[in-house]
Write a protein that holds these residues in place. Structure first.
Motif, PDB file in Angstrom:
ATOM      1  N   GLY A   1      96.418  70.278 -36.633  1.00  0.00           N
ATOM      2  CA  GLY A   1      96.307  70.205 -38.289  1.00  0.00           C
ATOM      3  C   GLY A   1      94.212  70.304 -38.110  1.00  0.00           C
ATOM      4  O   GLY A   1      94.005  70.484 -38.755  1.00  0.00           O
ATOM      5  N   SER A   2      94.306  69.166 -37.155  1.00  0.00           N
ATOM      6  CA  SER A   2      92.894  68.377 -37.321  1.00  0.00           C
ATOM      7  C   SER A   2      91.346  69.669 -36.716  1.00  0.00           C
ATOM      8  O   SER A   2      90.166  69.458 -37.455  1.00  0.00           O
ATOM      9  CB  SER A   2      92.588  67.091 -36.399  1.00  0.00           C
ATOM     10  OG  SER A   2      92.247  67.667 -34.672  1.00  0.00           O
ATOM     11  N   ARG A   3      92.169  70.830 -35.778  1.00  0.00           N
ATOM     12  CA  ARG A   3      91.192  71.800 -35.777  1.00  0.00           C
ATOM     13  C   ARG A   3      92.364  73.193 -35.851  1.00  0.00           C
ATOM     14  O   ARG A   3      91.072  74.297 -36.219  1.00  0.00           O
ATOM     15  CB  ARG A   3      91.235  71.634 -34.471  1.00  0.00           C
ATOM     16  CG  ARG A   3      90.112  70.820 -33.744  1.00  0.00           C
ATOM     17  CD  ARG A   3      90.217  70.608 -31.597  1.00  0.00           C
ATOM     18  NE  ARG A   3      89.712  69.525 -31.999  1.00  0.00           N
ATOM     19  CZ  ARG A   3      89.427  69.081 -30.057  1.00  0.00           C
ATOM     20  NH1 ARG A   3      89.920  70.080 -29.606  1.00  0.00           N
ATOM     21  NH2 ARG A   3      89.077  68.128 -30.111  1.00  0.00           N
TER      22      ARG A   3
ATOM     23  N   GLU B   1      95.280  82.393 -30.044  1.00  0.00           N
ATOM     24  CA  GLU B   1      94.666  81.248 -29.219  1.00  0.00           C
ATOM     25  C   GLU B   1      95.354  80.450 -28.965  1.00  0.00           C
ATOM     26  O   GLU B   1      94.413  78.998 -28.783  1.00  0.00           O
ATOM     27  CB  GLU B   1      93.445  81.620 -29.620  1.00  0.00           C
ATOM     28  CG  GLU B   1      92.343  82.822 -28.487  1.00  0.00           C
ATOM     29  CD  GLU B   1      92.591  83.863 -29.951  1.00  0.00           C
ATOM     30  OE1 GLU B   1      92.317  85.292 -29.396  1.00  0.00           O
ATOM     31  OE2 GLU B   1      93.190  84.191 -30.514  1.00  0.00           O
ATOM     32  N   HIS B   2      95.731  80.023 -30.560  1.00  0.00           N
ATOM     33  CA  HIS B   2      96.400  78.868 -30.831  1.00  0.00           C
ATOM     34  C   HIS B   2      97.425  78.330 -29.599  1.00  0.00           C
ATOM     35  O   HIS B   2      97.759  77.092 -28.454  1.00  0.00           O
ATOM     36  CB  HIS B   2      97.469  78.894 -31.552  1.00  0.00           C
ATOM     37  CG  HIS B   2      96.983  78.700 -32.769  1.00  0.00           C
ATOM     38  ND1 HIS B   2      96.860  77.410 -33.738  1.00  0.00           N
ATOM     39  CD2 HIS B   2      96.400  79.463 -33.911  1.00  0.00           C
ATOM     40  CE1 HIS B   2      96.017  77.353 -34.901  1.00  0.00           C
ATOM     41  NE2 HIS B   2      96.241  78.136 -35.161  1.00  0.00           N
ATOM     42  N   GLU B   3      98.187  79.840 -28.339  1.00  0.00           N
ATOM     43  CA  GLU B   3      98.510  79.487 -27.425  1.00  0.00           C
ATOM     44  C   GLU B   3      97.414  78.520 -26.520  1.00  0.00           C
ATOM     45  O   GLU B   3      98.402  77.854 -25.643  1.00  0.00           O
ATOM     46  CB  GLU B   3      99.172  80.504 -26.767  1.00  0.00           C
ATOM     47  CG  GLU B   3     100.087  80.718 -27.772  1.00  0.00           C
ATOM     48  CD  GLU B   3     101.538  80.430 -27.888  1.00  0.00           C
ATOM     49  OE1 GLU B   3     101.657  79.268 -26.771  1.00  0.00           O
ATOM     50  OE2 GLU B   3     102.718  80.433 -28.695  1.00  0.00           O
TER      51      GLU B   3
ATOM     52  N   TYR C   1      91.058  78.455 -27.622  1.00  0.00           N
ATOM     53  CA  TYR C   1      90.240  78.792 -28.916  1.00  0.00           C
ATOM     54  C   TYR C   1      88.827  78.596 -29.281  1.00  0.00           C
ATOM     55  O   TYR C   1      88.955  79.076 -30.107  1.00  0.00           O
ATOM     56  CB  TYR C   1      91.404  77.160 -28.743  1.00  0.00           C
ATOM     57  CG  TYR C   1      91.529  76.970 -30.605  1.00  0.00           C
ATOM     58  CD1 TYR C   1      92.834  77.664 -31.648  1.00  0.00           C
ATOM     59  CD2 TYR C   1      90.585  75.792 -31.087  1.00  0.00           C
ATOM     60  CE1 TYR C   1      92.826  77.612 -32.188  1.00  0.00           C
ATOM     61  CE2 TYR C   1      91.263  75.983 -32.641  1.00  0.00           C
ATOM     62  CZ  TYR C   1      92.128  76.369 -33.431  1.00  0.00           C
ATOM     63  OH  TYR C   1      92.030  76.934 -34.676  1.00  0.00           O
ATOM     64  N   ALA C   2      88.126  78.189 -29.035  1.00  0.00           N
ATOM     65  CA  ALA C   2      87.190  78.211 -28.782  1.00  0.00           C
ATOM     66  C   ALA C   2      86.243  79.676 -29.364  1.00  0.00           C
ATOM     67  O   ALA C   2      85.555  79.626 -29.945  1.00  0.00           O
ATOM     68  CB  ALA C   2      85.696  77.380 -28.239  1.00  0.00           C
ATOM     69  N   SER C   3      86.595  81.007 -28.330  1.00  0.00           N
ATOM     70  CA  SER C   3      86.455  82.355 -28.180  1.00  0.00           C
ATOM     71  C   SER C   3      86.735  82.556 -29.594  1.00  0.00           C
ATOM     72  O   SER C   3      86.067  83.564 -30.348  1.00  0.00           O
ATOM     73  CB  SER C   3      87.539  82.676 -27.577  1.00  0.00           C
ATOM     74  OG  SER C   3      88.693  83.418 -26.764  1.00  0.00           O
TER      75      SER C   3
ATOM     76  N   SER D   1      87.655  69.625 -26.581  1.00  0.00           N
ATOM     77  CA  SER D   1      88.531  69.564 -25.329  1.00  0.00           C
ATOM     78  C   SER D   1      89.759  69.022 -26.084  1.00  0.00           C
ATOM     79  O   SER D   1      90.001  68.935 -27.195  1.00  0.00           O
ATOM     80  CB  SER D   1      88.286  67.848 -24.995  1.00  0.00           C
ATOM     81  OG  SER D   1      88.262  66.879 -25.746  1.00  0.00           O
ATOM     82  N   TRP D   2      90.854  69.536 -24.553  1.00  0.00           N
ATOM     83  CA  TRP D   2      92.879  69.089 -25.208  1.00  0.00           C
ATOM     84  C   TRP D   2      92.806  67.941 -24.243  1.00  0.00           C
ATOM     85  O   TRP D   2      92.150  67.450 -23.386  1.00  0.00           O
ATOM     86  CB  TRP D   2      92.984  70.397 -25.333  1.00  0.00           C
ATOM     87  CG  TRP D   2      92.194  71.298 -26.335  1.00  0.00           C
ATOM     88  CD1 TRP D   2      91.267  72.227 -26.010  1.00  0.00           C
ATOM     89  CD2 TRP D   2      92.741  71.702 -27.740  1.00  0.00           C
ATOM     90  NE1 TRP D   2      91.085  73.192 -26.609  1.00  0.00           N
ATOM     91  CE2 TRP D   2      91.976  72.541 -28.053  1.00  0.00           C
ATOM     92  CE3 TRP D   2      93.845  71.429 -28.280  1.00  0.00           C
ATOM     93  CZ2 TRP D   2      91.750  73.380 -28.769  1.00  0.00           C
ATOM     94  CZ3 TRP D   2      93.464  71.660 -29.729  1.00  0.00           C
ATOM     95  CH2 TRP D   2      92.622  72.333 -30.213  1.00  0.00           C
ATOM     96  N   PRO D   3      94.342  67.096 -24.894  1.00  0.00           N
ATOM     97  CA  PRO D   3      94.409  67.004 -25.989  1.00  0.00           C
ATOM     98  C   PRO D   3      93.679  66.914 -27.008  1.00  0.00           C
ATOM     99  O   PRO D   3      92.509  66.383 -27.152  1.00  0.00           O
ATOM    100  CB  PRO D   3      95.613  66.598 -26.191  1.00  0.00           C
ATOM    101  CG  PRO D   3      95.470  65.169 -25.138  1.00  0.00           C
ATOM    102  CD  PRO D   3      94.551  66.289 -23.880  1.00  0.00           C
TER     103      PRO D   3
END
Length: 465
Positions: free
Chosen positions: A176-178, A347-349, A431-433, A443-445
């Motif tokens: 949810g935050s991103r 890109e969520h994946e 995801y950032a693309s 950065s993840w998580p």
């Protein structure tokens, strides 16, 4: 000590409603939705928290159970008794494959990932209490339900737990935050060009609210304003030059497909209102500080004129604790995602892959992709293929590959005739693309396991059930 504290928090999430509010009816025989295999038996009921649920067992039950987490979220105040029944009909392929099925409608509408995960676990317990422990249990989540199911995996499916695997399909796996930043961008870019949500003569409010509390705007009213500004529902030849330019600028800057523009805008208005006003006490979890927008006919003017705002750190914490994922996975997880999903971008994946990799748990993840163009439903042959591959992995310990999963689909398609569209070589870009990152958001998580444990000690953290 941290483990005990977390366990206490999770137990509290599953605690039944006070006796005065309890509505537990137990499973009652009910008619099955159309299309379920002949001889299947169905039940509906309401749990102690007021969540409606549906259960089905095929005549030739293989002993396995699929616990389903639905998407959305719906925005009604109470549990919708039709939702779990509709989803049972929608994913009847799982019953057709010999699995029992159980799905909750959740105790209320509105946002709340941990609440939905708790209600999903509760319906599993209802099933076990009524029909006995299955041989194997899998959790399935679609869309936002993918985030819910992934939260089930991290919360209730530790080593030796009740779940043997998870199937996440077209999931909103960025948390949810991103995971909604592109809708934040849509909300402000739309208002820059259209200036009708709100109109200048209407009460003004910060756009991170989605919509002001007390507004009587309806979905039909929103569509009318979108049409007024962009002519999106009209053939291109019937749009004015300004409408076409507005539409082009909005789509080019946000990267949102034209066919789902209305649904994304609706989320950024009505669901954002729910998140901010009903779940976070009027605080903003959203920010667009430091974001540079591009792709319009005049990027300089856009960036100078678009509304800017910063998030409340406590609101970000609460939304993150509720819905972000730590990657702490200890059971097989198989994902299936359309590469041209116009709602939950593929890109969520990549975000989920990087989340598990960041936690050192990516050995538990296999991701598969299809060349389909839909969000709400994929080929029945692919659902059957995915479930069979997950079951084989859980039983044998032999991890499948995207290629082996794809190779097994034609046999199922002989039964269903819905097509096999796997693309074994596809790999989603970061995801950032696709979604413009906020400062520090690459950065993840997005929430580490240590953060989750620390936040769990904060009274009232997260989103209330």
């Amino acid at each position: 000590m941290a483990g005990l504290l977390l366990a206490g928090t999770l137990a509290g999430a599953l605690a039944p409603a006070p006796a005065a509010q309890a509505q537990d009816t137990g499973p009652r025989p009910a008619g099955c939705p159309a299309g379920l295999p002949a001889g299947a038996a169905c039940w509906t009921g309401t749990d102690a928290n007021g969540a409606h649920y549906a259960i089905a067992i095929p005549e030739r039950w293989n002993g396995g159970l699929v616990v389903h987490a639905h998407g959305g979220p719906d925005l009604g105040d109470a549990s919708n008794p039709a939702r779990s029944v509709e989803d049972l009909g929608r994913w009847r392929v799982m019953v057709d494959q010999g699995y029992a099925w159980a799905g909750s409608s959740y105790r209320r509408g509105g946002y709340g990932t941990r609440m939905a995960a708790a209600d999903t676990e509760i319906v599993r317990r209802v099933f076990v209490g009524e029909f006995g422990r299955p041989r194997r249990t899998y959790v399935h989540g679609q869309s936002w339900g993918g985030d819910v199911a992934a939260k089930v995996v991290e919360t209730y499916a530790g080593k030796g737990g009740p779940y043997d695997g998870a199937l996440l399909t077209n999931g909103v796996l960025g948390g949810g935050s991103r995971g909604y930043d592109y809708r934040v961008d849509l909300r402000v870019v739309y208002q820059y060009y259209c200036a009708n949500l709100p109109r200048p003569e209407e009460p003004q409010y910060p756009l991170w609210q989605g919509l002001r509390r007390g507004s009587t705007l309806t979905s039909a009213g929103l569509r009318a304003r979108l049409q007024e500004c962009t002519g999106y529902a009209s053939p291109p030849g019937e749009r004015t030059a300004l409408q076409q330019r507005n539409l082009d600028d909005i789509l080019n800057v946000t990267g949102i497909p034209e066919r789902t523009l209305e649904s994304h805008l609706r989320f950024s208005v009505f669901t954002f209102r729910d998140i901010v006003h009903e779940r976070l006490g009027g605080r903003s979890p959203f920010s667009n500080r430091g974001v540079r927008y591009s792709g319009s006919h005049d990027d300089r003017a856009l960036n100078a004129g678009v509304e800017r705002f910063s998030a409340d750190p406590a609101a970000v914490r609460d939304l993150s604790y509720d819905s972000d994922l730590t990657g702490r996975v200890a059971i097989p997880v198989l994902t299936l995602h359309a590469t041209d999903d116009p709602t939950a971008f593929v890109e969520h994946e990549a975000a989920y892959r990087d989340t598990l990799r960041g936690a050192g748990r990516d050995r538990w993840l296999v991701q598969t992709f299809t060349g389909e163009h839909e969000h709400s439903a994929l080929s029945d042959a692919e659902y059957a293929t995915s479930l069979a591959a997950l079951d084989r992995w859980a039983r044998t310990g032999q991890r499948p590959t995207p290629r082996s999963v794809a190779a097994s689909c034609p046999a199922f398609d002989e039964v269903y005739g819905t097509g096999c569209f796997y693309d074994p070589g596809f790999r989603p870009a970061p995801y950032a693309s696709r979604v413009r990152p906020r400062p520090g958001g690459t950065s993840w998580p997005a929430m580490s396991a240590a953060q989750e444990q620390a936040w769990s000690r904060v009274p009232g953290v997260g989103i209330a059930p």
